[in-house]
Scaffold this active site. Structure first.
Site, mmCIF file in Angstrom:
data_model
loop_
_atom_site.group_PDB
_atom_site.id
_atom_site.type_symbol
_atom_site.label_atom_id
_atom_site.label_comp_id
_atom_site.label_asym_id
_atom_site.label_seq_id
_atom_site.Cartn_x
_atom_site.Cartn_y
_atom_site.Cartn_z
ATOM 1 N N GLU A 158 79.473 73.201 36.711
ATOM 2 C CA GLU A 158 78.201 72.709 37.232
ATOM 3 C C GLU A 158 78.375 71.242 37.578
ATOM 4 O O GLU A 158 78.959 70.470 36.811
ATOM 5 C CB GLU A 158 77.102 72.880 36.187
ATOM 6 C CG GLU A 158 75.765 72.268 36.603
ATOM 7 C CD GLU A 158 74.694 72.459 35.529
ATOM 8 O OE1 GLU A 158 74.769 73.462 34.791
ATOM 9 O OE2 GLU A 158 73.803 71.604 35.431
ATOM 10 N N GLU A 163 69.714 64.012 39.301
ATOM 11 C CA GLU A 163 68.964 64.625 38.218
ATOM 12 C C GLU A 163 68.375 63.556 37.309
ATOM 13 O O GLU A 163 68.993 62.525 37.045
ATOM 14 C CB GLU A 163 69.861 65.553 37.386
ATOM 15 C CG GLU A 163 69.111 66.305 36.306
ATOM 16 C CD GLU A 163 69.988 67.245 35.516
ATOM 17 O OE1 GLU A 163 69.461 68.247 34.996
ATOM 18 O OE2 GLU A 163 71.214 66.989 35.416
#
Length: 335
Positions: A158, A163
């Site tokens: 990932e 974010e």
């Protein structure tokens, strides 16, 4: 974003078959990265546009997740039809794609608010990815992410490019993997601050290895006030590098769709292949855009972020989500 996968071994025969399939897939990925390495050694770093996601392509070429959030966020992810009908996913007259959290309905305390999560139908095993956002979601309880993820999390890897949670001051860049991958900072020129170095999920710890951007224009309100900017990441046999360019500092070669990372400033984040093999830890990844609320990260950090009341109470009031919107110019993929 974090997911949990349960592995079930059905039989020795099936396990052997799966192993053969995985071995062939790994060999294919290895050959891809070897070709990239040869190109680098020959100084032939010419990138060709492969995919351009813009306007309606975010609605047609990405899958909409429907239902509950795997990270236990207080959202109901909407199907494509429902997201369009509820005006949570649409294209403006200027071509900007908007993905929004519902900001018009009251929900009961402890309830879920409608939101959107989309992922590319296409899978990637490397490349140069350039994302141009005019605005991103932010606010107390809000947890937005632009990321990519492979199969059998965390084994397929990932990469979290953009974010954060609540009104944090700057962006966080994080990688999550299976065992055997760490972040090394030796001889790595980056502008970001290292926050953690263990990339693998161990004993349920999903922290990952991360950098924090020193630029307050990289996230939330600071990002939106300057009409956003570009996040570019290069994923190849040498590692993963990420750059952030504020709106007025986007390189001309990116604007001209002829990107040349060798001419760019030092990346803000860099995971070197010297301590993390790329082909075995990152493969068959889909790009993802989502906005969740509270959840595994937002709920436990809510009060510490200086947010009022509780996270569940924040979710009740639609006024808290006026700025919980992605406004996307494009995402381009080069090979």
């Amino acid at each position: 974003m974090h997911m949990i996968t349960t592995f079930i071994v059905l039989s020795l025969a099936l396990g052997s078959l799966a192993g053969n399939v995985q071995e062939r897939a790994f060999s294919t990925r290895r050959r891809h990265h070897q070709r990239v390495a040869r190109a680098q050694n020959n100084n032939t770093r010419i990138f060709k546009l492969e995919d351009m996601y813009q306007g309606d392509s975010f609605l047609n070429d990405w899958d909409f997740m429907q239902g509950a959030d795997p990270t236990r966020g207080s959202v109901n992810y909407q199907s494509k039809d429902d997201a369009v009908n509820k005006h949570l996913a649409y294209v403006q007259s200027d071509g900007t794609t908007v993905l929004a959290v519902d900001d018009s309905s009251w929900v009961p305390e402890g309830g879920n608010r409608d939101s959107v999560r989309i992922s590319t139908k296409k899978k990637y095993n490397g490349g140069l990815f350039i994302a141009d956002f005019y605005a991103m979601p932010h606010g107390c309880s809000v947890w937005p992410a632009y990321w990519s993820v492979g199969p059998n999390w965390p084994n397929g890897g990932e990469i979290d490019i953009l974010e954060g949670v609540h009104e944090q001051p700057a962006n966080q860049y994080t990688v999550h993997t299976g065992p055997g991958c760490t972040l090394t900072t030796a001889n790595v020129p980056v502008t970001g601050r290292v926050a953690s170095t263990q990339c693998a999920t161990i004993n349920g710890d999903n922290t990952g290895c991360a950098f924090v951007d020193p630029d307050s224009r990289s996230y939330g309100k600071g990002f939106n006030l300057i009409a956003g900017g570009v996040f570019a990441h290069l994923w190849d046999s040498t590692g993963i590098k990420i750059w952030h360019f504020p709106r007025t500092e986007i390189p001309e070669d990116i604007i001209a769709k002829n990107p040349d990372p060798s001419k760019w400033k030092d990346p803000v984040a860099y995971w070197s292949a010297s301590s993390c093999d790329m082909a075995s830890h990152f493969y068959e990844q889909s790009l993802v855009l989502d906005t969740t609320l509270c959840g595994d990260w937002g709920k436990p950090t809510y009060q510490g972020a200086g947010c009022p009341g509780t996270c569940a109470q924040a979710v009740m009031d639609p006024a808290n989500y006026a700025f919980a919107k992605w406004k996307i110019n494009y995402i381009a993929v080069y090979q």
